[in-house]
Design a protein around this motif. Sequence first.
Motif: not given
Length: 500
Positions: A197-201, A215-220, A271-272
């Motif tokens: 598996f792979a994920s990235s918050p 704040g700012t937030s964006f997927p990786t 992602s996630g």
Amino acid sequence: MSGFGQALRAEWTKLRTVRGWVFGLVAAALVIVLMGLFAAAASSFSCSGPDGKPCAGARPPLGPGDEPVVDNFSFAHRAFTGDGSITARVTSLTAVSSSDGRPDTRPWTKGGIIIKESTTPGSPYAALTLTGGHGVRLQHNFTGDVAGTLHATPTWLRLTRAGDTITGHESPDGATWHLVGAVRLPGLPSTVRAGLFASSPHHEVITESFAGASGTSFPTSATAGFDRIDLRGSWPDRTWTGDVVGDLGGRGGDAGAGFEETADGVTVRGSGDIAPVVAGRGGLGRTVEGRLVGAFAGLIAIIVVAATFMTSEYRRGLIRTSLAASPRRGRVLAAKAVVIGAVTFGTGLAAALVATPLVRAVEAGKGFYAFPVPTATELRVLVGTAALLAVAAVFSLAVGTVLRRSAGAVAAVIVAVVLPYVLAIASVLPAGPSDWLLRITPAAAFAVQQSLPEYHQVTAAYTPADGYFPLSPAGGFAVLCGYTVVALGVAVLVLRRRDA
């Protein structure tokens, strides 16, 4: 003892026969209940995805402990029956920003091997993973986390199943293996899903200033490379199946997720995260202490009652009569403290016991989920809130004894106890000053209301506004108790010298 008993009866009689004090205590209880109900009734949420349709993940899945969780990752898996093991070498782990494609490996970017009951979000699992900044970790059922010793690629990982027990080992070379830990997944079925598996918050940046926080937030998106894959035991599937478990609640980030198998190995992109939901992230969860949001307002009414319980004696000239009836001045103050403390404790506890189920019912009716806490923790919050009000009342009584003026005593205690709490909770101040205020002022006692743990495996802004305090519940309450003991000592000294 009979003398102290007489003093207690006298002070109790004074308190219950003055209608203003009785009304003040009743008002404090009503404020605690009504503010909680109003806050719940006024709250609402909505969620829509990029296409305008409702978010599939508006309400997060629940983990094995009924805790709300994030369970979103890219999974290359096969059926795995009975006992056996999966071994793989992580050859690379990187992540990029989904906003501009630049390298953006987060500390909790993950690439590893996992044994999971099913691909249903929230189902039990055990994962051995290499992370972007915290080395090898053995994690299970969202809240469990055990650190390994290796930090760089290539790293060999192995999960071995024996019944309900999953054991994780790590190796720098595939020859020398070190135990990371072993976990139990009670009730794990014979056939599970296991694989890579792979994920990235999300990348989250919080900017703080005296004007507030933004704040700012964006997927990786993570890419994990694997080779030297070795499957032992019964693996009925001959090929890998790729799935994206869960989703990101309509926030995007799944583009490009999946896996690729070549002669050299397997590459998984995703992602996630796989982690518990932290209070304040998403705004949908409700806590035990959140139902007692009116406690600080009720505290103001209690401060007024407690201060005037003493200052009225000076204003009306009754202090000499009280001291004449009980010449031991410390006894008079102790009797007043016991009476106002006990009555306030009872009032606060009754209000908390009424407010909690009523507010919980309103929140449930509006579709909010509740962060689960052990019964002992919920009782600690309820009793602790009542104790906070009681000790604050005694503190106010002591300050009233020293200052002898109602307005001055009430103002001083509000500034010491209520104001720092409001400034921190409302995010008026940056995290640093807020943390400082809630460590050294009597407002530190509000930590007794904290019910949720901080998870080191989840990067978040653990702030008082979200229910997280810099001191432990016992430590914060001890700060208020310390101020109260000192104030009582000064009050006894003043009472003996000045009011002789």
